[in-house]
Design a protein around this motif. Structure first.
Motif, mmCIF file in Angstrom:
data_model
loop_
_atom_site.group_PDB
_atom_site.id
_atom_site.type_symbol
_atom_site.label_atom_id
_atom_site.label_comp_id
_atom_site.label_asym_id
_atom_site.label_seq_id
_atom_site.Cartn_x
_atom_site.Cartn_y
_atom_site.Cartn_z
ATOM 1 N N ALA A 58 0.718 -1.486 0.087
ATOM 2 C CA ALA A 58 0.108 -0.189 -0.365
ATOM 3 C C ALA A 58 0.655 1.366 -0.223
ATOM 4 C CB ALA A 58 -0.453 -0.164 1.404
ATOM 5 N N SER A 98 -3.634 1.812 -3.732
ATOM 6 C CA SER A 98 -5.023 1.654 -2.776
ATOM 7 C C SER A 98 -5.851 2.401 -2.895
ATOM 8 C CB SER A 98 -4.318 1.340 -1.367
ATOM 9 O OG SER A 98 -5.264 0.693 -0.690
ATOM 10 N N GLY A 119 -4.446 -8.627 -6.445
ATOM 11 C CA GLY A 119 -5.282 -7.261 -5.339
ATOM 12 C C GLY A 119 -6.131 -8.198 -6.144
ATOM 13 N N ASP A 178 -8.937 -3.093 -0.920
ATOM 14 C CA ASP A 178 -7.794 -2.845 0.349
ATOM 15 C C ASP A 178 -7.382 -3.117 -0.123
ATOM 16 O OD1 ASP A 178 -10.239 -3.482 2.199
ATOM 17 O OD2 ASP A 178 -11.160 -5.697 1.434
ATOM 18 N N GLY A 179 -6.584 -2.556 -1.342
ATOM 19 C CA GLY A 179 -4.885 -2.558 -1.095
ATOM 20 C C GLY A 179 -4.286 -2.764 -2.179
#
Length: 247
Positions: A58, A98, A119, A178-179
């Motif tokens: 991230a 992210s 991801g 989430d990233g």
């Protein structure tokens, strides 16, 4: 293909060759369906390691160049690695930081195949409704298009490809979840404003904005307003580290 080429060629090279075969003659028919199926099968196999990509954390920053200082500051939220392009298709990799998004946009007259490499991305796909919509609300004449939200789903490296056609799932928004995330992308034919294939951006209107006097609506149907490229979105470039593709 010469004997032994399949064992010697990288997966990326085989995907590019199959894309060329598939989209050289994209007219509907048995041949196209078979070739498109082969392309989707190859895309299902591809992983970040096949392109020599290392999943980012991230706090990693893209290696792409900085955007024009009068418009943006800092590293771009999205970068693109160009792999190859012909008159029939383009192929590359999009990398999203992210929390980054590729806003809702269209692909006029184009096919597409998207495969997540690492991801998670959330993809929301829209279409024109069938039958054709009524005239847009008088408050926004000529500025809107009626659409149907066909699907919203999350994709990872273990998911199959997300596929679009000129008539199905042609508008979509892509969000990193989430990233950081990356996905391989094939578009056929490539964008070409001179040939009527420019990218247009859209915003989903709220019910009150689109039809302030209407109290009922069909589920999943929305009005989309064409907008300029959102100021928070821009795309930089960075080198592609993977195997060379020759066509």
């Amino acid at each position: 293909m010469r004997p032994g080429d399949r064992t010697m060629s990288s997966l990326v090279q085989r995907i590019a060759r199959q894309a060329l075969v598939t989209f050289r003659s994209p007219e509907p028919g048995k041949s196209f369906v078979e070739n498109h199926g082969k392309l989707k099968s190859l895309m299902t196999e591809v992983r970040a390691a096949d392109l020599k990509l290392v999943p980012r954390r991230a706090d990693d920053s893209p290696a792409g160049g900085a955007p024009p200082p009068h418009r943006h500051r800092g590293a771009p939220p999205v970068t693109y690695m160009h792999i190859c392009e012909t008159d029939h298709f383009s192929m590359g990799v999009f990398l999203l930081k992210s929390g980054a998004s590729i806003p809702l946009h269209d692909h006029p007259g184009m096919h597409g195949v998207l495969k997540v490499l690492y991801g998670t991305v959330r993809i929301s796909c829209f279409d024109r409704p069938d039958p054709p919509p009524a005239a847009p609300p008088s408050a926004h004449p000529g500025a809107l298009r009626r659409s149907v939200l066909r699907s919203t789903g999350e994709y990872t490296e273990d998911s199959g490809p997300c596929v679009l056609s000129p008539d199905r799932d042609n508008l979509h928004q892509i969000d990193a979840v989430d990233g950081p995330t990356a996905f391989m992308d094939i578009l056929a034919p490539p964008y070409d404003p001179d040939d009527g294939r420019d990218c247009h951006y859209y915003r989903v209107l709220t019910e009150a904005e689109a039809e302030p006097d209407r109290t009922e609506r069909t589920d999943q149907e929305v009005w989309l307003m064409e907008i300029s490229q959102p100021a928070e979105f821009w795309c930089g470039g960075e080198p592609y580290p993977g195997p060379e593709v020759c066509l």
